[in-house]
Design an enzyme around this catalytic site. Structure first.
Site, mmCIF file in Angstrom:
data_model
loop_
_atom_site.group_PDB
_atom_site.id
_atom_site.type_symbol
_atom_site.label_atom_id
_atom_site.label_comp_id
_atom_site.label_asym_id
_atom_site.label_seq_id
_atom_site.Cartn_x
_atom_site.Cartn_y
_atom_site.Cartn_z
ATOM 1 N N ALA A 77 -25.103 -51.898 15.109
ATOM 2 C CA ALA A 77 -25.751 -50.931 14.211
ATOM 3 C C ALA A 77 -24.713 -50.104 13.453
ATOM 4 O O ALA A 77 -23.647 -50.596 13.104
ATOM 5 C CB ALA A 77 -26.722 -50.054 14.985
ATOM 6 N N SER A 78 -24.990 -48.850 13.275
ATOM 7 C CA SER A 78 -24.166 -48.015 12.390
ATOM 8 C C SER A 78 -22.750 -47.793 12.886
ATOM 9 O O SER A 78 -21.914 -47.285 12.156
ATOM 10 C CB SER A 78 -24.834 -46.654 12.213
ATOM 11 O OG SER A 78 -26.123 -46.827 11.705
ATOM 12 N N THR A 79 -22.483 -48.139 14.164
ATOM 13 C CA THR A 79 -21.140 -47.892 14.678
ATOM 14 C C THR A 79 -20.100 -48.779 14.008
ATOM 15 O O THR A 79 -18.911 -48.568 14.185
ATOM 16 C CB THR A 79 -21.086 -48.119 16.203
ATOM 17 O OG1 THR A 79 -21.557 -49.425 16.476
ATOM 18 C CG2 THR A 79 -21.917 -47.093 16.931
ATOM 19 N N LYS A 103 -19.900 -49.012 10.797
ATOM 20 C CA LYS A 103 -19.680 -48.482 9.447
ATOM 21 C C LYS A 103 -18.241 -48.008 9.202
ATOM 22 O O LYS A 103 -17.682 -48.287 8.135
ATOM 23 C CB LYS A 103 -20.694 -47.375 9.148
ATOM 24 C CG LYS A 103 -22.087 -47.956 8.885
ATOM 25 C CD LYS A 103 -23.143 -46.876 8.721
ATOM 26 C CE LYS A 103 -24.515 -47.494 8.481
ATOM 27 N NZ LYS A 103 -25.589 -46.495 8.607
#
Lengths: 640, 375
Positions: free
Chosen positions: A330-332, A334
């Site tokens: 997920a967003s980790t 980014k």
């Protein structure tokens, strides 16, 4: 009167002479046969003496191997994680007992004996030699030992034997790190034979099955000793001729800090998830937590099938989630995507993307939604990471393209084994064109690339991989294999295990590291950062990134409502981070399954571990313990 | 009646000595007592230092020596006169054993008399030579073909009855006792040679029709002991290891590993020689064989000195049978002969053969001490 007078006229002298002749012949015959006997015995006793002497010794002399004591396992502070404890068993030698049934009944009055105990015992009695000691009851409690002990005088042939068995004082919190030992199976025996290690394991009952116990089996095991004994024809030992003591296995000092480990395990509180903490400067594994877990001590004495069935539950406590759980990051991801984009000059520190609440590919109707329906408006790289703006990263991913993404991410170790020193590990998946073709027989679609921008679609990581990538990010691309073993102690002294560096990640522009670091600091430190609330009052500066991974794809128009969705369909909460900001000492990844938002569920665990790790006065690894243990032999190398 | 000569007078004077009065032959007795002492030592070692077993052996020895003294008092002429009834009773008992005897290990050797068990074949070891000696010496010697043939029949009858029990060892001993009588009586060499030929022809018949499975197995094992090291070859292999590992001077009393650690089977009975060889080496073996040779020599001397043909052949036969015991036993434990259950005479633990052997020596002493010096 003379007897010869009764019969016919006889020639007494001739008869006498005849007899003398015959007697002499007989005596000569006797002498010849005695010479034959004697020469045959001479042949056996003198000529072939050496041969028969060897065979006589072969009959009577046997080598009895003695198992070495298994090495102990400690954490970095010298707390014991795996020890050998005497376990008492009640044993009977049937040869010394007049009436076995009566004796067993007598014992039954003193301590509880189940029908199973008795059945197993009597079966065993029949199967073994009468002088062999046979176990009636295993794992006696202290009370039982006492009860039997005071009555031993009335129980001839009964004895209480103590054997060393492995014990794990911390139970389930370290199971997936330390592993456990259990009885050697047939399969393992075959492997031992194939490696020509029969002699080493001749007296050993248990072998490492998982974790460090398995990975470092050879170090922990030690060298068996042996006794040369004289036995009789039934194999009973008559006396000991010589004795070579065994050499106990090496004691292992892990890099694990039990305080961190237990804190994280407690905070997970039985929820499904994992916490991994690494020292970015050397790859030392400070904590490697998996939840739910199980008590390794169950396996040491042989687990009952009922207890084992329980472990096969839906929560899968047998899986080492930290190294085997493959989760969408997920967003980790980014920060790393942003780094890649900076590196490829796709974006710069100042470039701005407008977020209307969605991202759309040119000429395609489908909209990729931001988590804010109304959008973040104008977003630069700092704001994009601080607020975790999806649209920004859809765009970044789209512009990077799949090939750039997968090549760059592979440098951080995604899709590859980390090289941690336990066997239980998965490589998870870093997707690429080639991978998709091989796996699904399909070409790569641009839509797939867009999903990668928010760490979804095919991309999966293990918590350990994630922590390792954070660690490398925090120290400008230095990278190490995560290592559980810190030092080993044998009779020859203490050996520090050096760090295992991997190819460092070198960027064209070192400033790019700092841009990402600053952005991640904002997540934790700026008002409005997704983890600000968690870190606001910390007395150190930290950096991080939250993530919230979809477990199921929701259709375009459905609104995600936490309370209305079944627990198992809820999002996974993820958090990555490191601290202190200026000179990182700890890098962390936290994943909690179906816990919702990463900032509120996962980040507090990271905060707690940072607090513990950074507040303490750092002390040289293992020194206090080692010095206390064997001051003369210790060779302390410089602290890692 | 002649007057005693001067030399006979001296002989007579000697015969009044105490030993002659109680009908004991001192040299023979000394030889026997030496062997019995050796027996107690080895039995003590072979039984794992069991005082109980040594005590039991001492009691048997005492009983057997008493029997020897009693029999030594009976004049040989009396034995000769009892030959027929003894033989008749012996054969009847053998038949009774075959019909009603109690069996153990596949052999029917014992006759249960209620109070005690009795092994008729054992007494036949002495009755048969008495019977044959009496029959053959009734007529002038050397015996005619007819008498030899009848002698054979007398020998064969109990031999076959015992072989049928089956007891190979005893039947060999009994047959040899009878045949020795015929040989010493002067049976012609022609007959001896044809007998050897006949026996050779008889072997296949024996193998296929008379021998039991376990007996055949013993012979096969004897020929190839290594083929069955844990089964029936075990005895021979372990025995040879014991003997061979003893070497020249042995491992010392109570220190034989093969016997003390019980690798050697039947160590206080049939294989007691192996224990002796292991613990006392070839030197011990040489001493033992020397004692045996001395006893045999003394026995043949007594036979040669005996005054009538009956006593002569009987004494000679008993002495030579004694030799057969030791030859078969030592031959079997050292791998020269197949394993047949024959004890080492006067050394092996066990009562039956001890009594028979000492009663035999009692007869020898009787023959030697009942001589009349009135030729």
């Amino acid at each position: 009167m003379l007897s010869s007078n009764r019969s016919h006229i006889r020639n007494v002298t001739a008869e006498n002479n005849l007899f003398i002749r015959r007697a002499i012949i007989a005596f000569i015959g006797v002498i010849l046969l005695v010479i034959l006997l004697f020469s045959n015995l001479y042949q056996i006793q003198i000529k072939s003496h050496d041969d028969y002497q060897t065979r006589a010794n072969g009959n009577r002399i046997k080598l009895v191997p003695i198992a070495p004591n298994r090495g102990l396992i400690f954490d970095r502070n010298g707390l014991i994680l795996a020890e050998n404890r005497p376990v008492h068993s009640l044993e009977l030698v049937s040869e010394q007992i007049k009436n076995i049934k009566q004796t067993v009944d007598k014992i039954g009055h003193l301590i509880m004996l189940t029908d199973d105990d008795k059945k197993r015992f009597f079966k065993s009695v029949k199967a073994h030699r009468r002088y062999k000691s046979i176990v009636l009851k295993n794992k006696l409690t202290a009370t039982q030992v006492a009860k039997i002990s005071v009555n031993l005088h009335a129980l001839p042939g009964v004895s209480i034997e103590a054997r060393l068995k492995r014990f794990y004082p911390f139970g389930s919190s370290l199971t997936h790190v330390v592993g456990y030992v259990a009885k050697i199976t047939k399969k393992e025996l075959t492997r031992i034979n194939r490696n020509n290690e029969e002699a080493i394991y001749a007296a050993t009952r248990d072998i490492g099955k998982q974790g460090v116990e398995k990975y470092y089996q050879r170090l922990l095991h030690g060298t068996p000793g042996h006794q040369e004994v004289e036995v009789n024809n039934r194999g009973r030992v008559i006396r000991i001729l010589s004795y070579t003591p065994p050499v106990h296995g090496q004691d292992l000092y892990l890099n694990i800090d039990v305080k961190l480990q237990n804190k994280a395990f407690k905070m997970l509180a039985g929820r499904r998830g994992s916490v991994v903490a690494l020292d970015p400067n050397n790859g030392n594994v400070l904590a490697l937590v998996t939840s739910p877990s199980y008590d390794p001590n169950l396996f040491v004495h042989g687990i009952s099938s009922k207890a084992y069935k329980k472990l096969l539950s839906r929560d899968k406590p047998l899986i080492n989630r930290a190294t085997q759980g493959a989760y969408p990051p997920a967003s980790t991801v980014k920060p790393l995507l942003a780094l890649a984009a900076l590196e490829k000059n796709i974006i710069s520190e100042n470039s701005i993307v407008y977020d209307p609440g969605w991202f759309k590919l040119p000429n395609v109707e489908r909209k990729f939604k931001d988590h804010l329906a109304w959008g973040h408006g104008k977003v630069d790289i700092y704001r994009a990471l601080e607020k975790s703006c999806n649209t920004y990263f859809y765009d970044v991913a789209y512009r990077l393209g799949i090939d750039n993404i997968s090549q760059f991410m592979e440098r951080f170790g995604f899709g590859e084994y980390t090289g941690i020193d336990i066997h239980e590990e998965k490589s998870a998946i870093m997707p690429s064109r080639g991978w998709k073709q091989a796996r699904y027989g399909q070409p790569w679609y641009i839509g797939d690339t867009i999903s990668l921008g928010i760490g979804q679609s095919y991309w999966t990581v293990t918590p350990l991989q994630l922590a390792k990538s954070v660690a490398a990010l925090s120290v400008n691309g230095q990278s190490f294999s995560p290592q559980l073993l810190g030092a080993s102690q044998s009779e020859n002294g203490l050996i520090q295990i050096p760090a295992h560096p991997l190819t460092p990640i070198i960027l064209k522009n070192d400033d790019n590291w700092r841009i990402i670091h600053r952005a991640m600091r904002k997540v934790n430190q700026s008002i409005g950062g997704t983890a600000y609330k968690v870190f606001k009052d910390a007395d150190y500066v930290s950096a991080g990134k939250t993530g919230t991974a979809q477990v199921v794809s929701l259709s375009e128009d459905t609104k995600y409502e936490k309370d209305k969705i079944k627990e198992r369909l809820r999002d996974n909460a993820i958090y990555i981070g490191y601290a202190p900001y200026e000179k990182p000492e700890i890098a962390i990844s936290v994943i909690i399954e179906n816990a919702g938002h990463g900032g509120s569920s996962a980040a507090p665990i990271a905060r707690a571990l940072f607090d513990i790790h950074l507040s303490k006065i750092p002390r040289p690894l293992h020194s206090s313990i080692v010095n206390a243990k064997s001051p003369t032999k210790t060779k302390l190398s410089s602290t890692l | 009646m002649m007057m005693p000569s001067k030399s006979a007078e001296r002989g007579y004077a000697r015969s009044v000595s105490l030993s002659n009065k109680i009908h004991i032959d001192i040299p023979l007795l000394l030889g026997i007592l030496t062997l019995l002492s050796i027996s107690m030592m080895i039995v003590y070692s072979a039984s794992g230092a069991s005082i109980t077993m040594v005590k039991a052996q001492i009691i048997r020895i005492g009983f057997a020596l008493m029997m020897m003294f009693i029999v030594a008092q009976i004049p040989p002429d009396t034995l000769r006169r009892w030959a027929y009834p003894l033989f008749a009773i012996g054969v009847c008992l053998l038949i009774a054993t075959l019909l009603f005897g109690s069996s153990s290990k596949g052999a029917q050797r014992w006759l249960d008399l209620g109070i005690t068990k009795f092994q008729p074949s054992e007494s036949m070891k002495l009755i048969l030579p008495i019977m044959v000696a009496h029959y053959i010496t009734k007529h002038p010697l050397p015996p005619s073909l007819k008498h030899v043939m009848i002698g054979f029949v007398i020998v064969l009858l109990p031999t076959l009855l015992i072989a049928k029990q089956p007891d190979l060892g005893t039947s060999i001993l009994i047959a040899s006792a009878g045949l020795f009588v015929l040989f010493l009586a002067g049976m012609s060499w022609k007959i001896i040679l044809s007998l050897v030929a006949a026996i050779s022809a008889f072997v296949p018949f024996l193998w296929f029709f008379l021998m039991h499975g376990y007996q055949r197995q013993r012979v096969l094992t004897f020929l190839h002991p290594e083929t069955d090291p844990l089964g029936s070859g075990y005895h021979i292999i372990q025995s040879k290891i014991a003997i061979g590992s003893g070497g020249l001077s042995g491992k010392g009393w109570l220190n034989g590993t093969q016997s003390q650690l019980e690798f050697l089977p039947e160590r206080h009975t049939d294989f007691i020689f192996s224990v002796l060889s292991e613990e006392f080496g070839l030197i011990g073996v040489a001493i033992l064989l020397t004692i045996y040779l001395f006893i045999i020599g003394r026995g043949l001397f007594i036979a040669a000195k005996a005054q009538d043909p009956f006593s002569r052949v009987l004494a000679g036969s008993i002495t030579l049978t004694f030799f057969v015991y030791l030859f078969v036993n030592i031959g079997m434990v050292s791998g020269l002969l197949p394993v047949v259950g024959v004890p080492l005479p006067l050394v092996s633990y066990g009562g039956t053969s001890m009594v028979t052997l000492l009663v035999g020596f009692g007869i020898l002493m009787s023959i030697h001490t009942h001589r009349r010096f009135n030729k």
